[in-house]
Design an enzyme around this catalytic site. Structure first.
Site, PDB file in Angstrom:
ATOM      1  N   ASP A  72       0.845  -1.194   0.000  1.00  0.00           N
ATOM      2  CA  ASP A  72       0.000   0.000   0.000  1.00  0.00           C
ATOM      3  C   ASP A  72       0.882   1.247   0.000  1.00  0.00           C
ATOM      4  O   ASP A  72       2.097   1.150   0.145  1.00  0.00           O
ATOM      5  CB  ASP A  72      -0.963   0.021   1.193  1.00  0.00           C
ATOM      6  CG  ASP A  72      -0.263  -0.283   2.488  1.00  0.00           C
ATOM      7  OD1 ASP A  72       0.872   0.194   2.679  1.00  0.00           O
ATOM      8  OD2 ASP A  72      -0.842  -0.999   3.333  1.00  0.00           O
ATOM      9  N   ASP A  74       1.610   5.209   1.375  1.00  0.00           N
ATOM     10  CA  ASP A  74       1.366   6.262   2.357  1.00  0.00           C
ATOM     11  C   ASP A  74       1.927   7.568   1.805  1.00  0.00           C
ATOM     12  O   ASP A  74       2.949   7.569   1.126  1.00  0.00           O
ATOM     13  CB  ASP A  74       2.077   5.932   3.676  1.00  0.00           C
ATOM     14  CG  ASP A  74       1.645   4.578   4.224  1.00  0.00           C
ATOM     15  OD1 ASP A  74       0.445   4.392   4.448  1.00  0.00           O
ATOM     16  OD2 ASP A  74       2.518   3.700   4.398  1.00  0.00           O
ATOM     17  N   ASP A 172      10.260   5.066  12.349  1.00  0.00           N
ATOM     18  CA  ASP A 172      10.937   4.010  13.091  1.00  0.00           C
ATOM     19  C   ASP A 172      12.304   3.626  12.506  1.00  0.00           C
ATOM     20  O   ASP A 172      13.331   3.920  13.103  1.00  0.00           O
ATOM     21  CB  ASP A 172      10.024   2.789  13.319  1.00  0.00           C
ATOM     22  CG  ASP A 172       9.278   2.326  12.077  1.00  0.00           C
ATOM     23  OD1 ASP A 172       9.547   2.846  10.975  1.00  0.00           O
ATOM     24  OD2 ASP A 172       8.424   1.432  12.199  1.00  0.00           O
TER      25      ASP A 172
HETATM   26  P1  ATP Z   1       3.970  -2.115   5.287  1.00  0.00           P
HETATM   27  O1  ATP Z   1       4.683  -2.619   4.101  1.00  0.00           O
HETATM   28  O2  ATP Z   1       3.657  -3.181   6.255  1.00  0.00           O
HETATM   29  O3  ATP Z   1       2.808  -1.214   4.998  1.00  0.00           O
HETATM   30  P2  ATP Z   1       5.132   0.304   6.286  1.00  0.00           P
HETATM   31  O4  ATP Z   1       6.568   0.613   6.583  1.00  0.00           O
HETATM   32  O5  ATP Z   1       4.482   1.074   5.192  1.00  0.00           O
HETATM   33  O6  ATP Z   1       5.067  -1.246   6.038  1.00  0.00           O
HETATM   34  P3  ATP Z   1       3.010   1.271   7.924  1.00  0.00           P
HETATM   35  O7  ATP Z   1       2.474   0.675   9.170  1.00  0.00           O
HETATM   36  O8  ATP Z   1       2.158   1.320   6.720  1.00  0.00           O
HETATM   37  O9  ATP Z   1       4.346   0.483   7.616  1.00  0.00           O
HETATM   38  O10 ATP Z   1       3.520   2.721   8.311  1.00  0.00           O
HETATM   39  C1  ATP Z   1       3.961   3.663   7.330  1.00  0.00           C
HETATM   40  C2  ATP Z   1       5.176   4.411   7.837  1.00  0.00           C
HETATM   41  O11 ATP Z   1       4.846   5.147   9.015  1.00  0.00           O
HETATM   42  C3  ATP Z   1       6.356   3.536   8.229  1.00  0.00           C
HETATM   43  O12 ATP Z   1       7.158   3.192   7.147  1.00  0.00           O
HETATM   44  C4  ATP Z   1       7.087   4.435   9.235  1.00  0.00           C
HETATM   45  O13 ATP Z   1       7.827   5.419   8.575  1.00  0.00           O
HETATM   46  C5  ATP Z   1       5.931   5.118   9.930  1.00  0.00           C
HETATM   47  N1  ATP Z   1       5.506   4.372  11.132  1.00  0.00           N
HETATM   48  C6  ATP Z   1       4.473   3.508  11.236  1.00  0.00           C
HETATM   49  N2  ATP Z   1       4.360   3.036  12.473  1.00  0.00           N
HETATM   50  C7  ATP Z   1       5.327   3.628  13.193  1.00  0.00           C
HETATM   51  C8  ATP Z   1       5.722   3.565  14.560  1.00  0.00           C
HETATM   52  N3  ATP Z   1       5.086   2.778  15.424  1.00  0.00           N
HETATM   53  N4  ATP Z   1       6.768   4.351  14.940  1.00  0.00           N
HETATM   54  C9  ATP Z   1       7.396   5.161  14.064  1.00  0.00           C
HETATM   55  N5  ATP Z   1       7.080   5.250  12.786  1.00  0.00           N
HETATM   56  C10 ATP Z   1       6.060   4.497  12.330  1.00  0.00           C
HETATM   57 MG    MG Z   2       2.428   1.023   4.566  1.00  0.00          MG
END
Ligand code: ATP
Ligand code: MG
Length: 434
Positions: A72, A74, A172
């Protein structure tokens, strides 16, 4: 509290490169714009047209950079949630502790949600920022607001907006903190994310122990990304991994529903087997979440193993997976044992099974409570099992008509795979339904 603030300050000092971000152009980072969601590009365009900054951020940039297909997209922007909402027809502000906007395109199975978040400020600016924004704040509210972080260092509120570099530092892992501008195709990187991606390192921004304290869910995220990226040869940086085990107790404060969702992300995003491997390797086979403990404990039993492998395969083929199915597999050993014991005491098969299921739910009530549908689906899958033995009369027709037939059948199919029921039975039902 003061100690915490100093620690945050120090970790920030080291986390922020003094030289500003690295900016990489298309020929340097190699991201193919055609792999970027057109809706995510659209969101950035609309925001840009209204004078806001907007970037694709987080997991999508990471995945594109390492050659995976993002699941997805963001977007991060300097527009507030209200401003974002005002620019799109179907946009919804969600979340309290962390307010974001869901911008929705398309309908039904084809719909896509773009998560838009506003740049966050540093933690210790949070209290000041919130108070400034609202002069009518009462004394009580004021004192509450200044505690944006609780005694253990956990972040309670996170809706104070700031510049992009502060937003980057709040993310993170370094590989999750890169920004991609779809218009110029430039990647902005404040924390050596590109370098870490090349070195195949999962590294926490700032002081890892502090970051786990701020938000213990990051402990689980570390495991999830380590598992997901292990297929590419990534490993967790030693300093990022070191405090994981001792930080695990912090998870006790995370709401159970959040823990449940995080557990499902570990098991149902296509990397269940790799996750279990990581959990064992990192010394976290126990203690994250009770049902997960059971899954890890049983991961080598033929049935649970088959279920995990099957789940990974399905996700990677883009097929849907249901939590009820996997959890029914994980707890089947208990249900079956209780069922057999009762039948051994001369109870009839069906009531014996029902009683056994009741007992298993009773014992695990905390794990599935508030999830009526989930428990109901698990029960249906289990209750169907003895019915598969009846291949006469109208029973098979009635079975096939059941809404959960497919799940019940797949479950029986797995049992046949490991020799728990006869292969002929599975084949008979396979033929019968088609
Ligand atoms: P996925 O492929 O599972 O979607 P993702 O890295 O995009 O992985 P998301 O949960 O969609 O993870 O979150 C989007 C972004 O927001 C992350 O890449 C990170 O930069 C930030 N993020 C999300 N959760 C946290 C957290 N608990 N602490 C700090 N940053 C976070
Ligand atoms: Mg994501």
């Amino acid at each position: 509290m003061l100690k915490q603030t100093i620690k945050n300050f120090v970790s920030r000092l080291f986390a922020t490169p003094p030289s500003g971000p690295v900016r990489l152009s298309r020929d340097k980072h190699g991201i193919d714009r055609r792999l970027v969601s057109r809706h995510a590009i659209k969101v950035c365009e609309v925001l840009n047209q209204h004078g806001f900054d907007a970037y694709i951020v987080g997991g999508a940039v990471r995945d594109l950079l390492v050659g995976l297909r993002p699941k997805d997209f963001d977007v991060a922007t300097n527009a507030t949630p209200e401003q974002v909402k005002g620019l799109f027809r179907r946009a919804f502000i969600i979340g309290r502790r962390f307010r974001i906007v869901h911008v929705v395109y398309g309908r039904g199975r084809e719909h896509e949600v773009i998560e838009v978040s506003t740049f966050r400020a540093y933690l210790d600016n949070a209290a000041a920022g919130q108070v400034k924004g609202n002069e009518k704040t009462s004394k009580a509210q004021l004192s509450g607001m200044q505690h944006a972080v609780d005694a253990s260092g956990r972040v309670l509120r996170d809706n104070v907006w700031g510049p992009q570099d502060e937003d980057a530092t709040r993310r993170d892992f370094t590989v999750n903190a890169m920004y991609y501008d779809p218009e110029t195709q430039v990647v902005v990187d404040y924390h050596k994310g590109i370098q870490d991606a090349k070195k195949k390192t999962l590294r926490m921004i700032g002081d890892p122990a502090t970051r786990y304290r701020e938000d213990p869910v990051r402990i689980i995220r570390a495991v999830r990304f380590a598992a997901k990226l292990s297929q590419l040869g990534f490993s967790i940086e030693a300093k990022t991994a070191a405090p994981l085990v001792q930080s695990q107790t912090l998870l006790a404060d995370v709401p159970q529903s959040r823990m449940f969702d995080e557990m499902l992300k570990l098991l149902q995003t296509g990397h269940a087997i790799a996750t279990i491997e990581q959990l064992r390797k990192l010394g976290m086979a126990k203690g994250i979440y009770p049902l997960l403990d059971v899954a890890v404990e049983r991961a080598d039993s033929p049935f649970v193993k088959a279920a995990l492998v099957d789940t990974d395969r399905r996700v990677n083929e883009g097929k849907p997976v249901a939590p009820s199915f996997l959890l029914a597999c994980v707890l089947w050993e208990d249900v079956r044992k209780g069922w057999e014991d009762r039948m051994g005491r001369r109870e009839h098969a069906l009531p014996a099974l029902q009683d056994s299921i009741d007992e298993v739910f009773e014992r695990r009530i905390g794990d599935v409570s508030g999830r009526g549908k989930l428990a109901a689906d698990m029960r249906e899958i289990w209750v169907m099992q003895p019915r598969f033995e009846k291949r006469v009369g109208n029973t098979p027709f009635g079975m096939v008509m059941q809404p959960r037939f497919r799940a019940g059948f797949d479950f029986m199919r797995l049992r046949a795979d490991i020799g728990e029921v006869e292969e002929a039975l599975a084949e008979w039902w396979q033929d019968f339904q088609t």
